[in-house]
Structure formats: structure tokens, C-alpha cells
Design a protein around this motif. Structure first.
Motif, PDB file in Angstrom:
ATOM      1  N   SER A 672      -4.770   1.159   9.980  1.00 36.68           N
ATOM      2  CA  SER A 672      -4.474  -0.171   9.452  1.00 36.68           C
ATOM      3  C   SER A 672      -3.259  -0.746  10.146  1.00 36.68           C
ATOM      4  CB  SER A 672      -4.219  -0.106   7.943  1.00 36.68           C
ATOM      5  OG  SER A 672      -3.835  -1.363   7.436  1.00 36.68           O
ATOM      6  N   GLN A 673      -3.279  -2.057  10.343  1.00 34.37           N
ATOM      7  CA  GLN A 673      -2.113  -2.764  10.861  1.00 34.37           C
ATOM      8  C   GLN A 673      -1.452  -3.606   9.781  1.00 34.37           C
ATOM      9  OE1 GLN A 673      -3.094  -4.897  14.457  1.00 34.37           O
ATOM     10  NE2 GLN A 673      -3.969  -3.105  15.453  1.00 34.37           N
ATOM     11  N   GLU A 674      -1.889  -3.421   8.545  1.00 35.82           N
ATOM     12  CA  GLU A 674      -1.240  -4.099   7.425  1.00 35.82           C
ATOM     13  C   GLU A 674       0.167  -3.539   7.248  1.00 35.82           C
ATOM     14  OE1 GLU A 674      -2.505  -6.500   5.525  1.00 35.82           O
ATOM     15  OE2 GLU A 674      -4.596  -6.504   6.199  1.00 35.82           O
ATOM     16  N   ALA A 675       1.031  -4.283   6.582  1.00 38.52           N
ATOM     17  CA  ALA A 675       2.382  -3.791   6.291  1.00 38.52           C
ATOM     18  C   ALA A 675       2.300  -2.529   5.439  1.00 38.52           C
ATOM     19  CB  ALA A 675       3.186  -4.863   5.564  1.00 38.52           C
ATOM     20  N   PRO A 676       3.244  -1.618   5.589  1.00 41.08           N
ATOM     21  CA  PRO A 676       3.208  -0.375   4.816  1.00 41.08           C
ATOM     22  C   PRO A 676       3.259  -0.629   3.310  1.00 41.08           C
ATOM     23  CG  PRO A 676       4.821  -0.226   6.583  1.00 41.08           C
ATOM     24  CD  PRO A 676       4.402  -1.664   6.502  1.00 41.08           C
ATOM     25  N   THR A 677       2.573   0.226   2.571  1.00 39.11           N
ATOM     26  CA  THR A 677       2.608   0.175   1.109  1.00 39.11           C
ATOM     27  C   THR A 677       3.100   1.519   0.582  1.00 39.11           C
ATOM     28  OG1 THR A 677       0.233   0.693   1.132  1.00 39.11           O
ATOM     29  CG2 THR A 677       0.849  -1.619   0.902  1.00 39.11           C
ATOM     30  N   GLY A 678       3.060   1.711  -0.735  1.00 38.30           N
ATOM     31  CA  GLY A 678       3.640   2.915  -1.327  1.00 38.30           C
ATOM     32  C   GLY A 678       2.876   4.168  -0.966  1.00 38.30           C
TER      33      GLY A 678
END
Length: 710
Positions: A672-678
Motif C-alpha cells: 500500500s502507498q496509503e499513509a501509515p495507520t495503527g
């Protein structure tokens, strides 16, 4: 640079001779206004080329001292080998320093990147001015600015002085993920060498010259107080120099050694006022939850009108007990009170809360209290509390000298805060194909925040928006929360309400799959088949991302392939802390006849979609640790109350998973290139339902109350 909610890059300051300092700001949650310059972390580049990143979050084994500097160093184009990491103490300069809610990376990703990028651009400008060349002719690379045309190069240290005189850019270019050199790499954790060599300083290791040791005798009954005490035998113990009441519910014994303090407490004679909870027991707690179930709940999520759907009706009820955090390092804090100031060395997840609670307890202002943050031997939410810090400061003031307060394992187990017990009522109306046309999930539990006097707007605990959201795009779907009360002290424990909600929901979905005569994975994939965005408070859950995680987990686990005789599998998926998690648990049933056999977990396949992975090794470690923690919780973790007292006291009756019980844990991340999540907590919630679903496959018996081996 466009503004971002709750995270903003602010201008830095110039200190003569200090080199370049860049800070960024992370306000407290819920504050609508902007605070003055209050950096969350600093980048310091000294003329000697020393690059220091100050981290304002606490390290408790989750790798934050490595991950956060990696983000900043990436945009800075730093040489990772030159990076030094410094732990920040409590300060008004840092915004919210709380380490919890799997929030460290996901809330500082943008500020860290922009702080590093701003510094990089200033260094480029400084080099261009030094060489009298266009900025476009200069590039940052491995801690240097280079001018290819003339083959010149200057280190960041050489440019730090000039860079510090330049204005902070208001808009900076950020790197694309394809160009990352540090983020996404398996870099070794910066805290590991000292830990391996035994040189790391945890809270319990810290020493001061002339320091005394204290243990406290606390009322064993919840809410009880000290009526009186006789210390004549305690004072006979060699080294005991002080015995005195601390607060309303404890008596401190201070000695030259830990053993002397423990012996002094053993011989202390305390008379307790047991208060109103002396007859409280676990049965009464669960009865209060069942009674609360009749109340109208607060709405957490609503789609369609479940009450108006007709068809086959299925319902079930699930129960979860109180649980203790049980970190390996018990509570402790060192304090040194000196008239108009107090300094603490605390293994804490909330340094600012420690400061703000200690100050009034000893008659000081917050700016007179300094909190140094040490390493922690586990936290799991227990160190979001600050009772041990207040105790240490009070004892230090009483003896007018430095002291370390140490909790024994039994203190830590019986005088703690606990993950709340809960009751879950689920019902579904099935369509002609056996899929839920309507689903209702009612969560009945006390509120942690409510008990602590924090706001619970519209009867909704503020943690529920991060931890109990919808997973499936069911057309008529309702999630409700009924807030109850309990005198048992509550605290946030790893994954908090998500652990409870996932156990109930994913166990129930499995029951529905069985009722429909369908494969549990295919049943879930059907429910996730339609690409939908499920808006839940400020989070939007995407069914497509959950589906991808589940598909990969099934593939890696070989779900469509037969298992050896005597092996069984269960599956579960859940979303929490903005991450998507799917797990397959493989077990056998061992130990005697079928009715007495117990599950042995052999393998867990875990797949996560947490956006951009900062460090794959740390990701794997966190997920593996979370699964081991979750398995121990599911199998054995239970705090029971009798006569107002916590029964469990140590790892013999609150047993963690032993090494020979620990399964192989395979971890995979959805690219994924989405911003990091928890990532610290999302692996915990699916473990219990996946395990229980595997047990059902093996035994055809449903487990609707945890722990499994109660």
C-alpha cells in the motif's frame, strides 16, 4: 504547503552556535485552537555533523525510537548511520506526548516528513548560497549537499550554521514512495544493542546516589482506605527508616534495600476501612451488565432499518471478563523532591500526565516537576496511568530525599486498573441465501473514560470510534453502546474495546456461516464483495481493503487445501486503529478425551493492511507480539473479584503463553502507498474469535465466554 488537521509544521528558531533546529507541532486531541510554537520532535544538526532526532513518544518495546526517526531521516536525505536518537521528557513544547492508541506513526507521519523535508530544502539553499550556484543544481544525498557540475560536496554539519539563518520554507516537496531509501527498509532497532548487552536503563534499573526504596501496603479491597496502622515491628527491620501513610489507601515503608522495605511491609499491621465494595464479586458485576442490557443504547453506527427486516432470526450473547495488563516490568518510579522542585524517572506512556498529576499532589506547579522517560518493560496501556509516579513523589517529599517506589508482581496484579468486562448481544435476520439482511450488535460495558471523569459525549466512550467500527457492508446494520458503571478501577489495555467487539462479531459471523451451510471465508468475502465506504465517526472503513487482507490470509494459510488429520482452522478479520487485519489460526485438540481436550495452537497466519510500512521488521515484531498476547488473553486471562478483592496475584494464576505453547506466526502486509495507520494493537482483536472458530470446527461446540480455559 496546505494546512493539515491537528498536525502543522511551525517555524523553527535560531540559537547562536546551536546549528539548525527544526520542530513540528502536534496539538492535544480535541483542541481546536493553535498553540504557540510547541514542537513534537526536533532535528538538530550540529557543526560537528552530529544529527540528533529527539523523539517525544515513549519506547516500550514497540520500536518507536527507530520508526519515527526513520520517517524524518528519509525526507532529510540523511545518512542513517549518523543519526542519534534522544528521548524527550515531559514538556509543554511537545503537544500531546501520549504513547497509546497505536498512534505514534500514524499521527506523526506527515509532520515528521515535512520537518525533514523543510530542513533538507534549507540545507540545499545554504549550499547554493555558499557556492553561488542555482538551488536546482544542488541535491541532497546521504547527509551531504552535492553540486554535480563542479563535483563539490558539503556535509550537513558544514552547512548547519548558514542554514540556521535562513527562513523556514512554507511549502516543501515530499518524496514519492518509489524513491524511499530508509522508509520501508528492515533497519535494526536503535534500542536493541543496549538491551542485548544488558546496558539499557528501564525504570526499575534507574539509580540515584543515596536513593532509598519503598513498597506500599495498599488496601486489598477496591475503594477501601487506611483506618489505622501499627509500625513498631516494621521499624525493627534493619534499614527501615520511614513508615507513613500515603494518600487515603496506602502506607509506605522505606528502607535502604528493596528486601528491607518488603520485610518492613510484611510485619506492618494495618487496619483497613474496607468501604462499600467489601462484598463485591464477579457474579454481581456480570449481573449488572445483564441488567444494563435493558437500557436504551447510544448509536455508534446505523445503516437501514434492521427492525423492519423479516426473515430467519439468529441471535447469540457473548461475555468477556476483566483483564489485567500484566507487563513483565511491574510498576515503579524514582523521584527526588527538593523543596521547590521534583524530578522523576518514570517508565511512562504519559509523561505530561505524570507531571500534571504529581504537581498538585506535592504542592508544586507543573513547571516545577521534571519527568524523565525511561525504557519500559512492556506497557499495554497500564502505563497510561500515573499512580506510581504520584506515590513516588509523595514518598520522596515525606522523606525529603530520593526514593524508588517498586510494586511487587502481586501489587501490580491486585492494585491495578483493568480492561472492563463486557456483554455483547448480537442478532441477525438472514435472507433466503443465509446472509444477514440485518444485523444488530449491542455492546454493554462500563466506560473507562467515564469512570475517570472525562467527557463521554452522547453516552459514547471516546475510544469506541477507533475500536468498534463496522466491518461488513450489511444493508441494515446497527451498532449500539450501553454504558454501565462499576466500582472496579478501569484502564486502557492493548486494543481496548476492539478486542471485545471483534470476539463477539467474528464469532457470530462464523455462527451465521454455519447456519447458512457456507464456508466461513467465502461467507465473509461475500459480505465484503460490494465495494463500499462505511463512514464511522471520523473514520471511513473500506470493504475492499478488508477483502484484500482476508483473501491474502486465506491464500497464505492454504485455506482451500486439506489439513493433516487432527488439525483444524478458524478465521476472523477486523478493523481497528485505521488498520485492516485478517488472521487464520490452526490448532489441534490435545490432552485426553474429546470433552477434556484443550486447544494447541500450531500456526497463525496474519495479514495486515496498515498503509505504508515504515520498517517491515518492526511490523512483524509488533504483530507477532500482539498475537502471542492475544492468545494468552483468549486462553487464560481473567480477573475475578471476591469479597471486593482481586483474586489473581501472579503468573501462576494469570499465566502468559509459555514458549512451548507459542505457535509459528507468519506475517504479511498488503502492499500500500496509503499513509501509515495503527499497528501496535490491530493484531490482537481477531485472535480470540479465529481461535474459537477453529475450536468449533474441531468440536462443534461454541465458545461464547472468555477465557477458553476458565
Amino acid at each position: 504547503m496546505s494546512p493539515i488537521s491537528r498536525r502543522e509544521l511551525l517555524t523553527g528558531g535560531v540559537a547562536a552556535g546551536a546549528g539548525l533546529v527544526i520542530g513540528f507541532y502536534l496539538p492535544h486531541h480535541g483542541r481546536g485552537h493553535r498553540r504557540p510554537f510547541s514542537p513534537n520532535a526536533y532535528l538538530r544538526i550540529a557543526p560537528d555533523n552530529k544529527v540528533t532526532i529527539v523523539v517525544a513518544r515513549s519506547e516500550m518495546g514497540q520500536g518507536v525510537r527507530t520508526a519515527l526517526p526513520m520517517i524524518l531521516a528519509e525526507e532529510l536525505e540523511a545518512d542513517w548511520k549518523q543519526i542519534e536518537v534522544e528521548q524527550a521528557g515531559a514538556s509543554t513544547l511537545y503537544g500531546d506526548q501520549t504513547t497509546g492508541g497505536s498512534a505514534s506513526v500514524r499521527t506523526t507521519w506527515d509532520p515528521m516528513r515535512k520537518a525533514g523535508a523543510a530542513a533538507r530544502e534549507m540545507l540545499i539553499s545554504a549550499a547554493a548560497l555558499t557556492w553561488s550556484v542555482p538551488r536546482s543544481a544542488c541535491v541532497a544525498e546521504s547527509g551531504h549537499i552535492k553540486h554535480a557540475a563542479s563535483n563539490r560536496s558539503l556535509s550537513y554539519g558544514e552547512l548547519a550554521g548558514k542554514a540556521s539563518t535562513l527562513p523556514i520554507p512554507t511549502d516543501v516537496p515530499l518524496k514519492q514512495s518509489k524513491d524511499y531509501k530508509i522508509v520501508g527498509q528492515r533497519l535494526a532497532r536503535v534500542d536493541s544493542p543496549a538491551k542485548v548487552k544488558g546496558e539499557a536503563t528501564f525504570g526499575i534499573d534507574f539509580r540515584l546516589p543515596g536513593m532509598k526504596y519503598a513498597v506500599l501496603s495498599r488496601c486489598p479491597v477496591i475503594g477501601g482506605k487506611v483506618a489505622s496502622f501499627d509500625d513498631k515491628d516494621s521499624r525493627k527491620i534493619s534499614g527501615v527508616g520511614y513508615v507513613g501513610k500515603i494518600g487515603e489507601s496506602a502506607v509506605a515503608v522505606v528502607a535502604d534495600t528493596v528486601w528491607g522495605a518488603m520485610e518492613g511491609r510484611r510485619t506492618l499491621n494495618v487496619t483497613w476501612d474496607e468501604g462499600p465494595n467489601k462484598d463485591l464479586n464477579s457474579a454481581a458485576v456480570m449481573a449488572s451488565l445483564k441488567q444494563g442490557a435493558s437500557k436504551k443504547g447510544a448509536n455508534l453506527f446505523a445503516a437501514g432499518e434492521p427492525a423492519k427486516v423479516s426473515g430467519r432470526h439468529v441471535s447469540a450473547e457473548y461475555e468477556l471478563p476483566f483483564m489485567a495488563h500484566a507487563p513483565m516490568e511491574p510498576g515503579n518510579c524514582t523521584a527526588h523532591y527538593e523543596a521547590s522542585k521534583c524530578e522523576l524517572w518514570a517508565p511512562t506512556q504519559v509523561p505530561q500526565d505524570c507531571r500534571d498529576s504529581v504537581a498538585p499532589a506535592i504542592g508544586l506547579d507543573p513547571d516545577q516537576v521534571k519527568v524523565n522517560v525511561t525504557l519500559m518493560g512492556g506497557g499495554f496501556g497500564r502505563r497510561l496511568e500515573h499512580d506510581y509516579a504520584v506515590e513516588a513523589a509523595q514518598v520522596s517529599k515525606s522523606i525529603n530525599g530520593p526514593v524508588k517506589v517498586i510494586w511487587t508482581r502481586e501489587d501490580d496484579m491486585r492494585c491495578s486498573t483493568y480492561r472492563p468486562a463486557s456483554l455483547h448481544q448480537l442478532s441477525a435476520t438472514l435472507d433466503g441465501s443465509g446472509f444477514p439482511a440485518a444485523l444488530l450488535h449491542r455492546i454493554i460495558a462500563p466506560s473507562i473514560s467515564g469512570q475517570k471523569g472525562q467527557p463521554v459525549p452522547n453516552g459514547v466512550d471516546p475510544d469506541l470510534p477507533d475500536e468498534a467500527g463496522p466491518v461488513y457492508g450489511i444493508p441494515n446494520y446497527s451498532i449500539e453502546y450501553v454504558m454501565t458503571e462499576t466500582p472496579v478501577p478501569l484502564g486502557w489495555m492493548r486494543s481496548v474495546y476492539a478486542l471485545q467487539a471483534a470476539f463477539a462479531l467474528e464469532s457470530f459471523i462464523d455462527e451465521l456461516a454455519v447456519a447458512a451451510g457456507k464456508d466461513p471465508v467465502q461467507y465473509r468475502l461475500h459480505l465484503l464483495g460490494k465495494e463500499q465506504d462505511l463512514v464511522y465517526f471520523t473514520t471511513t472503513w473500506k470493504t475492499s481493503r478488508m477483502k484484500a487482507a482476508l483473501q491474502l490470509a486465506a491464500e497464505k494459510a492454504g485455506w482451500d487445501k486439506p489439513l493433516p488429520a487432527g488439525r483444524y482452522r478458524g478465521v476472523a478479520c477486523f478493523g481497528s486503529f485505521s488498520s485492516y487485519m485478517a488472521e487464520v489460526v490452526e490448532i489441534s485438540m490435545e490432552g485426553g478425551q474429546a470433552g477434556n481436550a484443550q486447544p494447541r495452537v500450531h500456526r497463525v497466519v496474519a495479514v495486515v493492511d496498515c498503509g505504508q510500512v515504515v520498517n517491515p521488521s518492526i511490523l512483524e515484531q509488533q504483530i507477532q507480539g500482539g498475537i502471542v498476547y492475544g492468545l494468552a488473553n483468549a486462553l487464560r486471562a481473567k480477573i475475578t473479584i471476591e469479597k471486593g478483592r482481586v483474586v489473581q496475584g501472579n503468573f501462576d494464576d494469570y499465566a502468559p503463553l509459555r514458549m512451548d505453547e507459542t505457535p509459528t506466526v507468519e506475517v504479511y502486509a498488503v502492499p500500500s502507498q496509503e499513509a501509515p495507520t495503527g499497528i501496535g494493537e490491530p493484531s490482537v482483536p481477531p485472535v480470540a474469535p479465529a481461535l474459537c472458530n477453529a475450536i468449533y470446527t474441531a468440536t462443534k461446540k461454541r465458545i461464547r465466554a472468555l477465557p477458553i480455559l476458565s
